[in-house]
Scaffold this active site. Structure first.
Site, PDB file in Angstrom:
ATOM      1  N   HIS A  36     -11.483  -2.949   3.328  1.00 24.94           N
ATOM      2  CA  HIS A  36     -11.431  -2.553   4.731  1.00 24.94           C
ATOM      3  C   HIS A  36     -12.193  -1.264   5.024  1.00 24.94           C
ATOM      4  O   HIS A  36     -12.274  -0.850   6.174  1.00 24.94           O
ATOM      5  CB  HIS A  36      -9.962  -2.406   5.148  1.00 24.94           C
ATOM      6  CG  HIS A  36      -9.287  -1.281   4.407  1.00 24.94           C
ATOM      7  ND1 HIS A  36      -9.042  -1.332   3.053  1.00 24.94           N
ATOM      8  CD2 HIS A  36      -8.848  -0.078   4.815  1.00 24.94           C
ATOM      9  CE1 HIS A  36      -8.476  -0.201   2.676  1.00 24.94           C
ATOM     10  NE2 HIS A  36      -8.335   0.577   3.725  1.00 24.94           N
ATOM     11  N   ASP A  37     -12.698  -0.600   3.984  1.00 28.35           N
ATOM     12  CA  ASP A  37     -13.434   0.656   4.182  1.00 28.35           C
ATOM     13  C   ASP A  37     -14.951   0.485   4.055  1.00 28.35           C
ATOM     14  O   ASP A  37     -15.679   1.476   4.123  1.00 28.35           O
ATOM     15  CB  ASP A  37     -13.005   1.688   3.130  1.00 28.35           C
ATOM     16  CG  ASP A  37     -11.584   2.184   3.344  1.00 28.35           C
ATOM     17  OD1 ASP A  37     -11.109   2.157   4.498  1.00 28.35           O
ATOM     18  OD2 ASP A  37     -10.946   2.588   2.352  1.00 28.35           O
TER      19      ASP A  37
ATOM     20  N   ASP B 173       0.851  -1.172   0.000  1.00 28.29           N
ATOM     21  CA  ASP B 173       0.000   0.000   0.000  1.00 28.29           C
ATOM     22  C   ASP B 173       0.898   1.237   0.000  1.00 28.29           C
ATOM     23  O   ASP B 173       1.795   1.352   0.839  1.00 28.29           O
ATOM     24  CB  ASP B 173      -0.878  -0.009   1.271  1.00 28.29           C
ATOM     25  CG  ASP B 173      -2.278   0.489   1.011  1.00 28.29           C
ATOM     26  OD1 ASP B 173      -2.401   1.593   0.462  1.00 28.29           O
ATOM     27  OD2 ASP B 173      -3.239  -0.215   1.381  1.00 28.29           O
TER      28      ASP B 173
ATOM     29  N   GLU C  95      -6.360   3.669  -6.035  1.00 27.06           N
ATOM     30  CA  GLU C  95      -7.674   3.794  -5.404  1.00 27.06           C
ATOM     31  C   GLU C  95      -8.374   4.963  -6.098  1.00 27.06           C
ATOM     32  O   GLU C  95      -7.989   6.121  -5.919  1.00 27.06           O
ATOM     33  CB  GLU C  95      -7.543   4.059  -3.904  1.00 27.06           C
ATOM     34  CG  GLU C  95      -8.898   4.011  -3.227  1.00 27.06           C
ATOM     35  CD  GLU C  95      -8.900   4.525  -1.790  1.00 27.06           C
ATOM     36  OE1 GLU C  95      -9.812   4.166  -1.040  1.00 27.06           O
ATOM     37  OE2 GLU C  95      -7.997   5.289  -1.429  1.00 27.06           O
TER      38      GLU C  95
ATOM     39  N   ASP D  58      -3.078   4.636  -2.463  1.00 29.44           N
ATOM     40  CA  ASP D  58      -4.148   5.248  -1.668  1.00 29.44           C
ATOM     41  C   ASP D  58      -4.547   6.612  -2.244  1.00 29.44           C
ATOM     42  O   ASP D  58      -3.679   7.433  -2.562  1.00 29.44           O
ATOM     43  CB  ASP D  58      -3.611   5.433  -0.234  1.00 29.44           C
ATOM     44  CG  ASP D  58      -4.704   5.674   0.781  1.00 29.44           C
ATOM     45  OD1 ASP D  58      -5.549   4.783   0.956  1.00 29.44           O
ATOM     46  OD2 ASP D  58      -4.701   6.756   1.416  1.00 29.44           O
TER      47      ASP D  58
END
Ligand code: ISL
Length: 561
Positions: free
Chosen positions: A335-336, A108, A262, A209
């Site tokens: 995870h969001d 990430d 993302e 990200d």
């Protein structure tokens, strides 16, 4: 690189198009040392599990040193490992363990912002003439207040006043996540340097990200913010493509790697500007069009109605928009977001059938599928009851706002339990032992109470389990180039719950029929010469024209002569 032939222009074949990605949220995956927090050695213990599942690429959510205000998305040292997760030696062993099993590692990359505990920020905030001042976005007060009305994703203004220097710094996320100033070439050089550090260690790529936020247009009038909301205003700034091309030139093109951005705030029309194969920017983005369903203008805490056709048309729209020029990334949760089976399936009566159907949706469309940890056993949302059950900064900050505004707390908790990010962050349910076998200590967040029924051990030896469905389906997809590269044709029906499409190309043709509902549906007229694809079935086989059962998957195949 070779070419796959379809009816439309041909598609270039590469390893990352043929791969399946599996996301690990390390804090919640497996704890090897009993401190209640998942760690790198915990992941090492499960490498054979990942290999058996059929995973090709592991994406690790951040493992760098961090004070954990946002669970590692606030990095204080890009060159070190978070002590709770282990050491650099553990990391090297993990990378080696993946590579020796033929899997790859995606890290990430969180470079829109750092932690406020990063050395750059400490220096930056010490004085207006510090050499690091321009590493971040600082502005003088306007009319005694913040420079504009931008809001943080985690409640309140996106500007924080620093008392020492009397200026505001920008933080699109938490106060402890100041935004880097990408306009400063030194910042970009630092980012490229840290990327090379990890790539030279042998990692296989990055998940980036909030990448469309790195270039910002701070000149937007306040009225525009009110009108469009933050996603759109923060994303796709004037220099974003210039920065990504520079990153490609300086770093990415020198390695055989994969990049996934993302894509928050990127529309289908804009997507190929980032991922078009001629663009020299990124390989894929994951978009948010289906993830925003059910969220009103106030974001995830603001419920809105949505229809099943809103969901299915997102997929067809993106497939068409990317065409043969770009490449898609397919996901239904991370995870969001809440658990996919609770959000898009039926986590009660049709839990097993709907979890398998959603897996099929991911694995039969064009694009690289990304599986979120725990979805392979159908993990569900958690029944959070009170604020003490939550850990996520987004939920905790929003709760404070509700309290300050004397809002409806019970209603807030109910919505947070349904839509909050902690749903995806509860520990992996490995077995029926205490805490689902995740830890021998006390987990940092409670395990979901259904771990006695829903766990890996239970599903290991059950041939009909969700886990074994994933294994078979992943295997099958690897053998069928048509499912990877084939064109897609969408079939419309009067029954919107029937999601029906054809994949065609090379030597095969598939018809994928998915009943996205808990009711029976009529089968459309269909020729009898289709073969039933057994590894992608979630019910016993019946005559082809019989009705589709609730959440039934009917995948059919024909050879093309
Ligand atoms: O969850 C969201 C807010 O409701 C999303 O919009 C989320 O903030 C957005 O997808 C960006 O996510 C990424 O960056 C954040 C981090 O908290 C998320 O975990 C990460 O995936 C800041 O680094």
């Amino acid at each position: 690189m070779s070419i796959f032939h379809t009816s439309t222009p041909s598609v270039l074949k590469t390893w990352w198009k043929e791969s399946v990605i599996y996301q690990i949220y390390p804090r919640s995956f497996n704890d090897s040392d009993g401190d209640g927090v998942g760690d790198l050695r915990g992941i090492i213990q499960k490498l054979d599990y990942l290999k058996d599942l059929g995973v090709d690429i592991v994406w690790l959510s951040p493992i760098y040193k961090s004070p954990n205000d946002d669970n590692g998305y606030d990095i204080s040292d890009y060159y070190d490992i978070m002590p709770e997760f282990g050491t650099m030696a553990d990391f090297d062993e993990l990378l080696e363990g993946l590579h020796s099993r033929g899997m790859r590692l995606l890290m990430d990359l969180v470079v829109n912002h750092t932690s406020d505990e990063h050395e750059w920020f400490k220096a930056s905030k010490s004085a207006t003439d510090n050499p690091y001042r321009d590493y971040y976005v600082w502005k003088k007060p306007v009319n005694g207040g913040p420079p504009n009305n931008w809001r943080s994703f985690f409640s309140g203004s996106a500007w924080e006043l620093d008392e020492t220097t009397g200026e505001y710094y920008l933080h699109l996320f938490a106060k402890k996540q100041p935004d880097l100033n990408w306009e400063n070439p030194k910042v970009r050089e630092e980012v490229y340097k840290l990327m090379r550090f990890w790539l030279d260690k042998g990692i296989d790529g990055f998940r980036m990200d909030v990448i469309p936020f790195i270039s910002k247009d701070l000149t937007y009038p306040d009225a525009d913010f009110e009108r469009h909301g933050h996603g759109e205003i923060y994303a796709n700034g004037p220099r974003v493509h210039e920065f990504l091309r520079e990153m490609h030139e300086e770093v990415l093109r020198h390695y055989d790697i994969v990049t996934v951005g993302e894509g928050v705030g990127i529309s289908a029309e804009q997507a190929n500007d980032y991922v078009g194969s001629d663009r020299k920017e990124l390989h894929m983005i994951f978009h948010f069009d289906h993830m925003g369903l059910g969220y009103g203008p106030g974001g995830r805490m603001d419920p809105a109605d949505w229809r099943i056709e809103d969901f299915t048309t997102v997929f067809s729209k993106w497939d068409r928009a990317l065409g043969d020029r770009g490449w898609n990334n397919l996901y239904l949760g991370n995870h969001d977001f809440p658990r996919m089976v609770s959000r898009f399936g039926n986590d009660e009566k049709y839990w097993q059938a709907s979890a398998k159907l959603l897996a099929t949706l991911l694995l039969t469309q064009r694009g690289t599928p990304t599986i979120y940890q725990g979805d392979e056993i159908g993990m569900t949302n958690s029944p959070f009851k009170q604020i003490a059950d939550f850990r996520d900064i987004e939920t905790l900050n929003a709760y404070k706002e509700v309290i300050e505004a004397e809002g409806d707390v019970a209603q807030f908790i109910e919505r947070a339990a349904e839509a909050g990010r902690d749903n995806a962050r509860t520990p992996i349910q490995w077995n029926a032992e205490p805490h689902g076998g995740f830890t021998e200590g006390t987990p940092w967040i409670d395990v979901t109470p259904n771990f006695g029924q829903i766990n890996v051990a239970n599903q290991e030896n059950d041939p009909d389990s969700i886990l074994n469905f994933y294994r078979k389906a992943l295997n099958y997809r690897k053998e069928q180039e048509t499912l990877v590269y084939g064109d897609t044709e969408y079939l419309n029906h009067s029954q919107p719950e029937l999601y029906d499409f054809i994949r065609v190309g090379g030597t095969g043709k598939f018809r994928v029929m998915l009943n996205l509902s808990s009711s029976e549906l009529q089968m459309p007229d269909i020729e009898e010469d289709w073969e039933w694809v057994a590894p992608l079935s979630n019910y016993a086989q019946v005559p082809l024209r019989s009705p589709m059962r609730p959440w039934e998957v009917r995948v059919l195949r024909k050879a093309i002569l």
